[in-house]
Design an enzyme around this catalytic site. Structure first.
Site, short mmCIF file in Angstrom:
data_model
loop_
_atom_site.label_atom_id
_atom_site.label_comp_id
_atom_site.label_asym_id
_atom_site.label_seq_id
_atom_site.Cartn_x
_atom_site.Cartn_y
_atom_site.Cartn_z
N THR A 126 20.76 8.34 -17.72
CA THR A 126 19.68 9.20 -18.21
C THR A 126 20.16 10.57 -18.67
O THR A 126 21.14 11.12 -18.13
CB THR A 126 18.64 9.40 -17.08
OG1 THR A 126 17.77 10.49 -17.44
CG2 THR A 126 19.28 9.76 -15.76
N TYR A 150 17.20 12.97 -8.32
CA TYR A 150 17.21 11.83 -9.25
C TYR A 150 18.43 11.92 -10.17
O TYR A 150 19.19 10.94 -10.31
CB TYR A 150 15.92 11.85 -10.08
CG TYR A 150 15.92 10.89 -11.25
CD1 TYR A 150 15.77 9.52 -11.07
CD2 TYR A 150 16.08 11.35 -12.56
CE1 TYR A 150 15.78 8.64 -12.16
CE2 TYR A 150 16.09 10.49 -13.65
CZ TYR A 150 15.94 9.14 -13.44
OH TYR A 150 15.95 8.29 -14.53
P1 NDP Z 1 9.84 2.62 -14.16
O1 NDP Z 1 9.64 3.63 -13.09
O2 NDP Z 1 8.69 2.26 -15.05
O3 NDP Z 1 10.39 1.27 -13.50
C1 NDP Z 1 11.24 1.27 -12.40
C2 NDP Z 1 11.40 -0.14 -11.90
O4 NDP Z 1 12.30 -0.14 -10.78
C3 NDP Z 1 10.11 -0.80 -11.40
O5 NDP Z 1 10.10 -2.15 -11.81
C4 NDP Z 1 10.25 -0.71 -9.90
O6 NDP Z 1 9.55 -1.72 -9.21
C5 NDP Z 1 11.74 -0.95 -9.76
N1 NDP Z 1 12.29 -0.54 -8.46
C6 NDP Z 1 12.11 0.64 -7.82
N2 NDP Z 1 12.77 0.64 -6.64
C7 NDP Z 1 13.37 -0.59 -6.53
C8 NDP Z 1 14.17 -1.20 -5.55
N3 NDP Z 1 14.51 -0.56 -4.43
N4 NDP Z 1 14.60 -2.47 -5.76
C9 NDP Z 1 14.27 -3.13 -6.90
N5 NDP Z 1 13.51 -2.60 -7.88
C10 NDP Z 1 13.07 -1.33 -7.69
O7 NDP Z 1 11.08 3.13 -15.07
P2 NDP Z 1 11.34 2.94 -16.62
O8 NDP Z 1 11.06 1.55 -17.01
O9 NDP Z 1 10.72 4.07 -17.35
O10 NDP Z 1 12.91 3.20 -16.71
C11 NDP Z 1 13.83 2.15 -16.52
C12 NDP Z 1 15.16 2.70 -16.02
O11 NDP Z 1 15.67 3.62 -16.98
C13 NDP Z 1 15.05 3.49 -14.72
O12 NDP Z 1 16.23 3.26 -14.00
C14 NDP Z 1 14.96 4.92 -15.16
O13 NDP Z 1 15.41 5.79 -14.16
C15 NDP Z 1 15.87 4.89 -16.37
N6 NDP Z 1 15.59 5.86 -17.41
C16 NDP Z 1 14.33 5.98 -17.92
C17 NDP Z 1 14.06 6.88 -18.91
C18 NDP Z 1 12.69 6.98 -19.49
O14 NDP Z 1 12.44 7.96 -20.22
N7 NDP Z 1 11.78 6.03 -19.27
C19 NDP Z 1 15.12 7.75 -19.45
C20 NDP Z 1 16.43 7.45 -18.93
C21 NDP Z 1 16.65 6.56 -17.93
P3 NDP Z 1 7.99 -1.54 -8.77
O15 NDP Z 1 7.19 -1.80 -10.00
O16 NDP Z 1 7.82 -2.55 -7.72
O17 NDP Z 1 7.88 -0.13 -8.26
#
Ligand code: NDP
Ligand code: GDP
Length: 325
Positions: A126, A150
């Site tokens: 990120t 984070y």
């Molecule tokens: P979201 O917060 O929408 O999705 C996060 C996902 O991770 C959810 O499916 C959540 O499950 C799952 N999760 C959380 N904790 C665990 C765990 N312990 N074990 C397994 N699964 C877990 O994020 P985004 O889709 O927006 O982003 C995707 C990735 O990209 C993330 O890693 C984020 O940090 C990174 N990112 C995002 C950016 C953005 O602008 N969107 C920018 C740069 C990086 P549940 O639904 O059950 O909570």
């Protein structure tokens, strides 16, 4: 034979769009599903793919469950999108964030090394790793300076990906993605908070929108475009690190103006500043240089911020209308 992919975080914004994209490419798509008390599959339903993906119970903090998932689906590609991804929450739950967002990535890398070393790996890095920016425009060569638990957790995961690539020859790619949004964005993130409020205010069920630092600037793109860059990285001959961004930065204030204008309102009549939403340490400005992604992956952001906010406001208008009927 169709390729097989394992996506962690499949129930999140990017996981859902990526799963849809991989299905369109003929992949067999498996997703790691973290156990929650209430169902989390609404995004997969929204994109009409819930019955087309295979969900495997597991959690990033439980390496045994990851090993089991890898053995079960034998993926050619693993996309690690799972994380505690909300910056503000990472100060309230720093240990959980480090466990899921930082160590979780190491768990999956280590599991791949032990039982599926031929799999290609994508790490969701990120722009928050740039934090207190060291260069006005951030590229793959810009030094990092994370500003939240984070950001620090993601930096650990990023370097572990690079380290496993260099130490064990794993095909590990790190995509340094700048903020990307969509109608499926979590409601606590600022663009979605704004599009939801614009819809509610336009439909007369909300009066004001309380925000924190509206002078912060972000390089915002559309999630549907960004997941294509993730896939493209794993199709290259060598694993590498790429910045994925639009190359345009905008204040939260201007993003609000664009969103309210969609329904003919003036944001200044509705936005109220509430210090409750200020952060202990802020990332004031992010602006990415996506030239390497363009040159090597042939990837470019296709959606402007105006188009993105219109898409999000329209989707929220439709949803709120249904809710209040
Ligand atoms: P979201 O917060 O929408 O999705 C996060 C996902 O991770 C959810 O499916 C959540 O499950 C799952 N999760 C959380 N904790 C665990 C765990 N312990 N074990 C397994 N699964 C877990 O994020 P985004 O889709 O927006 O982003 C995707 C990735 O990209 C993330 O890693 C984020 O940090 C990174 N990112 C995002 C950016 C953005 O602008 N969107 C920018 C740069 C990086 P549940 O639904 O059950 O909570
Ligand atoms: P981030 O870049 O991953 O932290 O994404 P966010 O969408 O959560 O925040 C983007 C920027 O908007 C940050 O600089 C926040 O401080 C700023 N911001 C201002 N008001 C708010 C708010 O009410 N909620 C959120 N989430 N962010 C806000």
């Amino acid at each position: 034979m169709s390729k097989s992919a394992l996506v962690t975080g499949i129930t999140g914004q990017d996981g859902a769009y990526l799963a849809k994209f991989l299905l369109s490419k003929g992949y067999e798509v498996h997703g790691l599903l973290a156990r929650r008390a209430t169902p989390t599959t609404w995004r997969l339903k929204y994109l009409d793919i819930l019955d087309k993906v295979d969900l495997i119970d597991g959690d990033l903090t439980d390496i045994a469950s990851i090993v089991r998932a890898l053995l079960e689906c034998r993926p050619d590609e693993v996309y690690n999108l799972g994380a505690q991804s909300f910056v503000a929450t990472s100060w309230a739950q720093p240990i959980l964030t480090a466990n899921a967002t930082g160590l979780g990535a190491l768990n999956i890398l280590e599991a791949i090394r032990q039982v599926r070393p031929e799999a290609k790996f994508y790490q969701a890095s990120t722009s928050e790793m740039f934090g207190k920016i060291q260069e006005p425009v951030q590229s793959e060569k810009t030094p990092f300076y994370p500003r939240s638990p984070y950001g620090v957790s993601k930096l650990f995961a990023h370097w572990m990906t690079v380290n496993y690539r260099e130490s064990f020859g794993l095909f590990g790619c790190s995509g340094i993605l700048f903020n990307h949004e969509s109608p499926l964005r979590g409601i606590e993130f600022v663009t979605r908070k704004v599009s939801d409020a614009v819809a509610r205010i336009a439909l007369g069920v909300q009066k004001e929108l309380r925000l924190g630092n509206i002078d912060a600037k972000r390089d915002w793109g559309f999630a549907g475009d960004y997941v294509q860059a993730m896939w493209a990285m794993l199709q290259q001959p060598e694993p590498d690190t790429y910045v994925v961004a639009t190359g345009r930065t905008t204040t939260v204030r201007e993003m609000c103006r664009i969103a309210f204008e969609r329904v003919g309102l003036n944001y200044q009549d509705h936005v109220v500043i509430d210090p409750k939403f200020y952060r202990p340490a802020e990332v004031d400005i992010l602006l990415g240089n996506p030239s390497k992604a363009k040159e090597k992956l042939g990837w470019e952001a296709k959606t402007t911020l105006e188009e993105l906010m219109a898409m999000m406001v329209d989707a929220d208008l439709e949803r709120v209308r249904r809710e209040i009927k």
